[in-house]
Scaffold this active site. Structure first.
Site, PDB file in Angstrom:
ATOM      1  N   ARG A 130      36.510  41.437  44.761  1.00 51.67           N
ATOM      2  CA  ARG A 130      35.176  41.979  45.011  1.00 51.67           C
ATOM      3  C   ARG A 130      34.285  41.880  43.774  1.00 51.67           C
ATOM      4  NH1 ARG A 130      35.139  45.892  49.784  1.00 51.67           N
ATOM      5  NH2 ARG A 130      37.242  45.746  50.641  1.00 51.67           N
TER       6      ARG A 130
ATOM      7  N   LYS B  74      46.944  38.226  33.821  1.00 47.49           N
ATOM      8  CA  LYS B  74      46.553  39.259  32.857  1.00 47.49           C
ATOM      9  C   LYS B  74      47.417  39.257  31.598  1.00 47.49           C
ATOM     10  CE  LYS B  74      44.232  42.682  35.756  1.00 47.49           C
ATOM     11  NZ  LYS B  74      44.104  44.133  36.034  1.00 47.49           N
TER      12      LYS B  74
ATOM     13  N   ASP C  86      40.419  48.372  32.033  1.00 49.70           N
ATOM     14  CA  ASP C  86      40.966  49.189  33.120  1.00 49.70           C
ATOM     15  C   ASP C  86      41.115  50.654  32.709  1.00 49.70           C
ATOM     16  OD1 ASP C  86      41.125  47.236  35.091  1.00 49.70           O
ATOM     17  OD2 ASP C  86      43.129  46.579  34.475  1.00 49.70           O
TER      18      ASP C  86
END
Length: 284
Positions: A25, A76, A113
């Protein structure tokens, strides 16, 4: 294949790499901010299979207009060796989710994050949240849990009760992050909620298409904040049950939205805000 194209190279560009990346998204998030601030720029989905990651990272600084990228699964951790600098928070988490191309062409990695998690609690928790509220119970021991553990430790949470289906992973995180991490057996997860001020689910249990999260909430104080980082569905069964018994709850979308703020500012030069209109656009 590198994921790049040559169209509109001269305008500021960013994107998200992953494999797969169709579900992301992030383009809706950054696209909303670009339009809101009247900025010339692009943010694209960039599918990069693992075998192409090295070539992609080598090409990234050479692409005209490219300011940086977000990084999602499975890159990541794999992206770390290609970075000239990695900020201290990302080093502790052991993963990056945001990469910025520096003026000299070198790549700087960060992990937003932890920032996104804390900002979502500050913004969305009914009545706010304070680490002084008591111990936090964290379900899961994967990459998201690592970021949330770092966030909670830095915020001053006195104790983090870590519950994972594989106890050895929880034990490993306790050995890495120190004495405030208290691992417990998955079978004891319900009892571990006693006296907690915060409950966070970082597992995929309860996500659309995944098995349900089997967790009795009887021992959880009614004042404890409950957060599920899953945002599909937006209200998971855990949040619905917590809300029904009177607990304040925070859904997982806020973490996604807030983690995007530092990258957007670095790439496009404007500090964006998280608003109800943004939430609606990203959910649409």
């Amino acid at each position: 294949m590198t994921g790049f194209d040559t169209e509109d190279d001269i305008i500021p560009r960013a994107g998200v790499i992953g494999w797969p990346v169709d579900h992301s998204r992030s383009p809706k998030l950054h696209g909303f901010w670009l339009q809101q601030h009247g900025l010339s720029g692009r943010y694209d989905k960039l599918p990069v299979p693992p075998e192409d990651l090295a070539a992609f990272m080598a090409d990234l600084p050479k692409e005209p207009g490219f300011r940086g990228i977000n990084v999602t699964i499975p890159h990541k951790v794999a992206a770390l060796p290609y970075l000239a600098q990695v900020d201290p928070v990302a080093q502790r988490i052991g993963a990056v989710n945001t990469i910025t191309v520096q003026p000299d062409g070198s790549l700087h990695g960060s992990n937003t994050d932890a920032f996104g998690f804390l900002e979502s609690l500050k913004a969305d928790a009914p009545g706010g949240w304070s680490p002084a509220a008591g111990p936090a119970a964290v379900l899961g021991a994967g990459g998201a849990a690592r970021a949330i553990i770092v966030a909670l430790l830095d915020a001053g949470t006195p104790e983090i009760r870590l519950l994972n289906r594989s106890r050895d992973k929880a034990d490993a995180l306790a050995a890495e992050f120190g004495s405030r991490i208290a691992p417990a057996d998955w079978e004891a997860r319900a009892e571990a909620l006693g006296g907690a001020g915060l409950l966070v689910n970082t597992t995929s249990l309860g996500m659309a298409g995944q098995p349900p999260l089997d967790l009795a909430l009887d021992d959880l104080p009614a004042t404890a904040l409950v957060n599920d980082i899953v945002y599909s569905p937006l209200e998971t069964d855990l949040l619905a049950r917590a809300r029904a018994r009177g607990n304040p709850v925070v859904d997982g979308l806020g973490m996604l939205l807030h983690q995007g703020r530092p990258g957007f500012e670095a790439w496009f030069g404007v500090a964006p805000a998280v608003t109800p209109e943004l939430r609606a656009a990203v959910l649409a």
